[in-house]
Design an enzyme around this catalytic site. Sequence first.
Site, PDB file in Angstrom:
ATOM      1  N   CYS A 115     -80.576 -20.222 117.016  1.00  0.00           N
ATOM      2  CA  CYS A 115     -79.136 -19.931 116.989  1.00  0.00           C
ATOM      3  C   CYS A 115     -78.298 -21.136 116.556  1.00  0.00           C
ATOM      4  O   CYS A 115     -77.148 -20.973 116.154  1.00  0.00           O
ATOM      5  CB  CYS A 115     -78.664 -19.443 118.349  1.00  0.00           C
ATOM      6  N   HIS A 252     -70.921 -20.154 118.287  1.00  0.00           N
ATOM      7  CA  HIS A 252     -72.025 -19.198 118.151  1.00  0.00           C
ATOM      8  C   HIS A 252     -71.768 -18.068 119.141  1.00  0.00           C
ATOM      9  O   HIS A 252     -71.467 -18.306 120.315  1.00  0.00           O
ATOM     10  CB  HIS A 252     -73.352 -19.888 118.465  1.00  0.00           C
ATOM     11  N   ASN A 282     -75.387 -10.908 119.310  1.00  0.00           N
ATOM     12  CA  ASN A 282     -75.855 -12.253 118.964  1.00  0.00           C
ATOM     13  C   ASN A 282     -76.689 -12.163 117.686  1.00  0.00           C
ATOM     14  O   ASN A 282     -77.803 -11.651 117.702  1.00  0.00           O
ATOM     15  CB  ASN A 282     -76.695 -12.799 120.130  1.00  0.00           C
TER      16      ASN A 282
END
Length: 325
Positions: A115, A252, A282
């Site tokens: 990520c 993020h 996500n």
Amino acid sequence: MTVRRSIVAGSGSYLPEKIVTNADLAKIVDTSDEWIVERSGISERRMAAEGETTSDLAVKAAEAAMSAAGVSGSDLDLIIVATTTPDETFPAVATHVQRRVGMTRGAGFDVQAVCSGFVYAVNVADNFIKAGQAGTVLVIGAETMTRLMDWSDRTTCVLFGDGAGALVFKAGEGEGTAADRGVLSSHLYSDGRLHDLLYVDGGPSTTRTTGFLRMQGKEVFKHAVTNISDSIRVALEHNGLTADEVDWFVPHQANKRILDATARKIGLAPEKVVYTVARHGNTSAASIPLAIDEAVRDGRIKQNDLVLIEAMGGGLTWGSSLIRW
Ligand code: ACO
């Protein structure tokens, strides 16, 4: 003093057409819209179609960013793709993109920091530009995270989605101050001791399979707020800036509770936070450029705005970057 800066010339993004709602997931695992929204802030996510690959998403985001920047494949010196879900174990997604955007010189490679991949890739691109090794760089975050899901594990499969975003950076000149346009700084970190908190239980040299994402969500959550806030503090101090001077915080998009807690901890007003997690879930390395592109296209992020990006992901890896648009 004149310094070389990596200036954003254009952004683009792409989301697969298929929307998967929380109600859809409640049909396959023991969960509910209420639980997912309350614990993560996610209402829906996108899922790549059968046969639609990470490079398909990356190319669409790249084409939009290149069009916004007014560059063609032959103008690019370097393509960096941040991804943890490549089409194949090798070659890099970047080489697929290179072929499909008509770039026949220069280089392309992938960055693997899960990520945090987009923040890592921005830092790598900036260093290539600052070193004079590249003048125009395409940086992409692209993921098909739904392909790593164990669809019987309700603790993970409700959180992730697919998508891609991209930025084109061009070399420019600045005075070496925080008033310059371009990437002002990046700070990257990792701690391999925390492997077990978030990983995929497969790979070419272990199981010879792709594997599934495994996560100790509560533990990741605890590390996230602390690590992210620390890296933001370092970024601001490094540039002699305060949180008040940040125009847009584009984190993020892992979990709305993490984003809210981080913004609170560093003293950033909620209206400065760009949120897409409710609609995208996500999307790992794609989440930051997806959110940036949305905020650029709806007129929030404008030239000379100070944009703060940050991420944390498997590894654990984390980091932040300050970019003046
Ligand atoms: N639906 C319903 N119940 C669920 C679900 C679900 N989808 N998932 C878990 N539960 C249950 C658990 O089994 C547990 O039940 P129990 O109390 O009977 O044991 C209960 O809900 C509470 O579970 P917790 O894990 O304690 O819930 P928490 O409030 O911590 O929320 C979550 C879980 C959303 C995963 C949260 O911990 C989180 O977001 N962590 C960070 C994860 C993250 O952001 N990862 C990505 C960062 S890095 C990257 O992006 C790759």
